[in-house]
Motif scaffolding. Structure first.
Motif, mmCIF file in Angstrom:
data_model
loop_
_atom_site.group_PDB
_atom_site.id
_atom_site.type_symbol
_atom_site.label_atom_id
_atom_site.label_comp_id
_atom_site.label_asym_id
_atom_site.label_seq_id
_atom_site.Cartn_x
_atom_site.Cartn_y
_atom_site.Cartn_z
ATOM 1 N N THR A 50 0.810 -1.235 0.041
ATOM 2 C CA THR A 50 0.144 -0.220 0.091
ATOM 3 C C THR A 50 0.833 1.247 0.064
ATOM 4 O O THR A 50 0.538 2.303 -0.312
ATOM 5 C CB THR A 50 -0.924 0.086 1.316
ATOM 6 O OG1 THR A 50 0.068 0.058 2.383
ATOM 7 C CG2 THR A 50 -1.881 -1.155 1.439
ATOM 8 N N MET A 51 2.203 1.159 0.522
ATOM 9 C CA MET A 51 2.987 2.313 0.699
ATOM 10 C C MET A 51 2.675 3.402 1.536
ATOM 11 O O MET A 51 3.024 4.315 1.544
ATOM 12 C CB MET A 51 3.476 2.905 -0.584
ATOM 13 C CG MET A 51 4.021 1.787 -1.811
ATOM 14 S SD MET A 51 4.497 2.733 -3.261
ATOM 15 C CE MET A 51 4.843 1.411 -4.429
ATOM 16 N N ASP A 52 1.479 3.099 2.264
ATOM 17 C CA ASP A 52 0.929 4.024 3.162
ATOM 18 C C ASP A 52 1.868 4.433 4.324
ATOM 19 O O ASP A 52 1.916 5.950 4.573
ATOM 20 C CB ASP A 52 -0.192 3.734 3.868
ATOM 21 C CG ASP A 52 -1.435 3.729 2.781
ATOM 22 O OD1 ASP A 52 -1.154 4.385 1.641
ATOM 23 O OD2 ASP A 52 -2.692 3.277 3.171
ATOM 24 N N ALA A 53 2.821 3.786 4.826
ATOM 25 C CA ALA A 53 3.818 4.131 5.712
ATOM 26 C C ALA A 53 4.600 5.180 5.165
ATOM 27 O O ALA A 53 4.877 6.039 6.078
ATOM 28 C CB ALA A 53 4.325 3.097 6.446
ATOM 29 N N LEU A 54 5.174 4.908 4.284
ATOM 30 C CA LEU A 54 6.084 5.885 3.496
ATOM 31 C C LEU A 54 5.489 7.111 3.125
ATOM 32 O O LEU A 54 5.834 8.264 3.241
ATOM 33 C CB LEU A 54 6.545 5.221 2.094
ATOM 34 C CG LEU A 54 7.401 3.885 2.374
ATOM 35 C CD1 LEU A 54 8.027 3.292 0.908
ATOM 36 C CD2 LEU A 54 8.573 4.249 3.282
ATOM 37 N N ALA A 55 4.314 6.742 2.638
ATOM 38 C CA ALA A 55 3.204 8.266 2.295
ATOM 39 C C ALA A 55 3.004 9.273 3.575
ATOM 40 O O ALA A 55 3.095 10.331 3.464
ATOM 41 C CB ALA A 55 2.004 7.958 1.729
ATOM 42 N N ALA A 56 3.021 8.366 4.646
ATOM 43 C CA ALA A 56 2.519 9.152 5.919
ATOM 44 C C ALA A 56 4.071 9.978 6.229
ATOM 45 O O ALA A 56 3.785 11.192 6.716
ATOM 46 C CB ALA A 56 2.235 8.344 7.165
ATOM 47 N N LEU A 57 5.230 9.474 5.967
ATOM 48 C CA LEU A 57 6.371 10.197 6.349
ATOM 49 C C LEU A 57 6.562 11.406 5.132
ATOM 50 O O LEU A 57 7.001 12.394 5.652
ATOM 51 C CB LEU A 57 7.534 9.303 6.152
ATOM 52 C CG LEU A 57 7.609 8.280 7.158
ATOM 53 C CD1 LEU A 57 8.907 7.323 6.954
ATOM 54 C CD2 LEU A 57 7.448 8.583 8.735
ATOM 55 N N LEU A 58 6.098 11.187 3.943
ATOM 56 C CA LEU A 58 6.042 12.125 2.932
ATOM 57 C C LEU A 58 5.113 13.187 3.228
ATOM 58 O O LEU A 58 5.484 14.561 3.277
ATOM 59 C CB LEU A 58 5.874 11.684 1.605
ATOM 60 C CG LEU A 58 6.082 12.684 0.379
ATOM 61 C CD1 LEU A 58 7.453 13.350 0.267
ATOM 62 C CD2 LEU A 58 5.968 11.901 -0.913
ATOM 63 N N PHE A 59 3.842 13.066 3.288
ATOM 64 C CA PHE A 59 2.781 14.038 3.330
ATOM 65 C C PHE A 59 2.179 14.066 4.800
ATOM 66 O O PHE A 59 1.095 15.102 4.920
ATOM 67 C CB PHE A 59 1.826 13.985 2.142
ATOM 68 C CG PHE A 59 0.978 12.707 2.220
ATOM 69 C CD1 PHE A 59 1.128 12.085 0.807
ATOM 70 C CD2 PHE A 59 0.224 12.210 3.023
ATOM 71 C CE1 PHE A 59 0.129 11.172 0.819
ATOM 72 C CE2 PHE A 59 -0.416 11.357 2.957
ATOM 73 C CZ PHE A 59 -0.569 10.344 1.853
#
Length: 458
Positions: free
Chosen positions: A202-211
């Motif tokens: 889902t890449m959501d953990a990485l997305a959380a760090l980005l946005f």
């Protein structure tokens, strides 16, 4: 600084923004595919999926608020400036034009169009669809300040209505029984850990760090200023969106498991979802699903493109936001045209490398007040996580890489000496050892400093 008490409506707006930004391409197709892989063990695998798919992204946002970070670079800076820059660039590239953003176009195409055109026509149709898709993405992401209103007030309700329609038919007339569905070999005994790893996609953990900083700034704009208050607000406002995401994930996983009665195991969740929609509603069902997928993936594409551009413009200010945005949308269009299956195949090793580093960074950041954000704790933990993360990336790489003799030798040593290597979790033990070493050094330095002060006073 005193913080303003927020209303329920304001909590709801933040939660809606979180849901809209996180729920995108992979959030639709990977739960379906996980359900087909796990079969009767769908619930066990689903619980593992929820940890990386819902809880970890929330912790990422809390990590940013606790450390008062301005973004992903600032969050990783205690490890070192060069490492922080490299980690930020790799994360931005993964979420931007390399994998996640191109996938936002290929997923709805796979769901709604690919099954209705011949193999020879598919590349041309994909090129046309992705050109329009990323044209809209570029237009919408030119003014990122409007994202919050657009996502919360227009696209989220439309998406939820369409999804509810699909779910209504699926639960009223299930294709089969999930509890008796066939379980693939790897899910016979390792369903939970495999579900945990599937959540990486889902890449959501990485997305959380980005946005995540977008969410934190939105909370600050509503009157919250204290880092602790912001973290609490993020947690409270996310309860609704996380609960909704969790229910949707479990529903999709269950539907995937029931579909094995009617269909064979599919190569990806996009094809499976298209088959399921057709089984319930025929061609109109596929049209509804295609609209739904396009809406949700478009919101994610806009969020990813604007966050990618803002993050890199902040780090490299000589290059304008508009230029980064053009790069994100243009490169995403080009890479989208290699197809969904190829994007997934090549993104997996990158995720197996980045996720252990992201997980340890999030945990370290949240607990950092306990050791005053000491750099040695960060560095020891990260250093001992890096090696197994590299090995996990090699293990998940396409066959052209994994069949190399030197790779086979490294993976054999990995499986022999590191626990949980076969599950892709061989980084856990080294990370804990690094954390223990770092904390020990911190405690010793603190004790010596306290002793020195005492001696001086005497």
């Amino acid at each position: 600084m005193q913080s303003k008490k927020l209303s329920f409506k304001q909590y709801l707006i933040i939660g809606s923004m979180l849901f809209g930004m996180f729920f995108g391409a992979g959030n639709l197709i990977f739960p379906i595919h996980l359900g087909q892989l796990a079969g009767a063990h769908w619930l066990t695998a689903g619980l593992g999926f929820l940890l990386t798919g819902t809880l970890l992204p929330l912790l990422g946002i809390i990590a940013i608020s606790v450390t008062r970070s301005t973004g992903i670079y600032d969050l990783a800076r205690p490890i070192g400036k060069r490492y922080a820059t490299l980690f930020m660039v790799l994360t931005c590239a993964t979420l931007g034009p390399l994998f996640a953003t191109p996938r936002t176009a290929t997923t709805p195409f796979q769901i709604g169009i690919a099954g209705h055109v011949s193999a020879s026509q598919a590349p041309l149709f994909l090129a046309g669809y992705s050109l329009i898709f990323f044209g809209i993405t570029y237009w919408a992401s030119r003014q990122p300040s409007g994202i919050m209103a657009a996502i919360g007030k227009l696209l989220n309700p439309a998406f939820l209505i369409l999804l509810a329609l699909i779910f209504g038919f699926a639960f009223a007339q299930p294709l089969g029984k999930a509890n008796t569905a066939k379980v693939t070999a790897s899910y016979q005994t390792g369903a939970f850990l495999n579900g945990f790893l599937q959540g990486y996609n889902t890449m959501d953990a990485l997305a959380a760090l980005l946005f995540g900083i977008v969410v934190v700034n939105a909370i600050r704009g509503l009157g919250q200023h204290n880092p602790t208050a912001i973290a609490k607000t993020a947690a409270k406002s996310s309860l609704l969106s996380i609960a909704l995401e969790a229910l949707i994930y479990l529903g999709l996983i269950w539907i995937g498991a029931t579909s094995l009665t009617a269909f064979k195991l599919s190569v990806d969740g996009g094809l499976a979802f298209s088959q399921i929609a057709n089984a319930f509603l025929g061609i109109p069902g596929e049209i509804i699903l295609a609209i739904m997928a396009t809406l949700t993936c478009l919101t994610t594409a806009v969020g990813l493109s604007s966050s990618f551009s803002e993050a890199l413009h902040a780090k490299f200010p000589r290059i304008a936001y508009r230029t980064w945005n053009q790069l994100a949308c243009g490169a995403s269009f080009l890479i989208a045209n290699i197809g969904l299956d190829q994007i997934i195949a090549w993104s997996t090793p990158m995720l197996m490398f980045l996720y252990p580093l992201a997980i340890t960074l999030i945990i370290l950041s949240i607990t950092s007040p306990l050791f005053r954000r000491d750099s040695m704790v960060y560095r020891w933990t990260t250093a001992l996580t890096l090696i197994p993360a590299c090995l996990d990336a090699l293990n998940a790489a396409p066959a052209i890489i994994t069949r190399q003799a030197w790779v086979q030798n490294l993976l054999a040593l990995d499986a022999k000496y590191l626990p949980f290597a076969k599950y892709g979790m061989d980084w856990v033990a080294p990370a804990l050892i690094g954390l223990a070493i770092g904390l020990s050094q911190y405690a010793i330095r603190r004790a010596l400093a306290a002793h020195a002060i005492k001696m001086n006073q005497e």
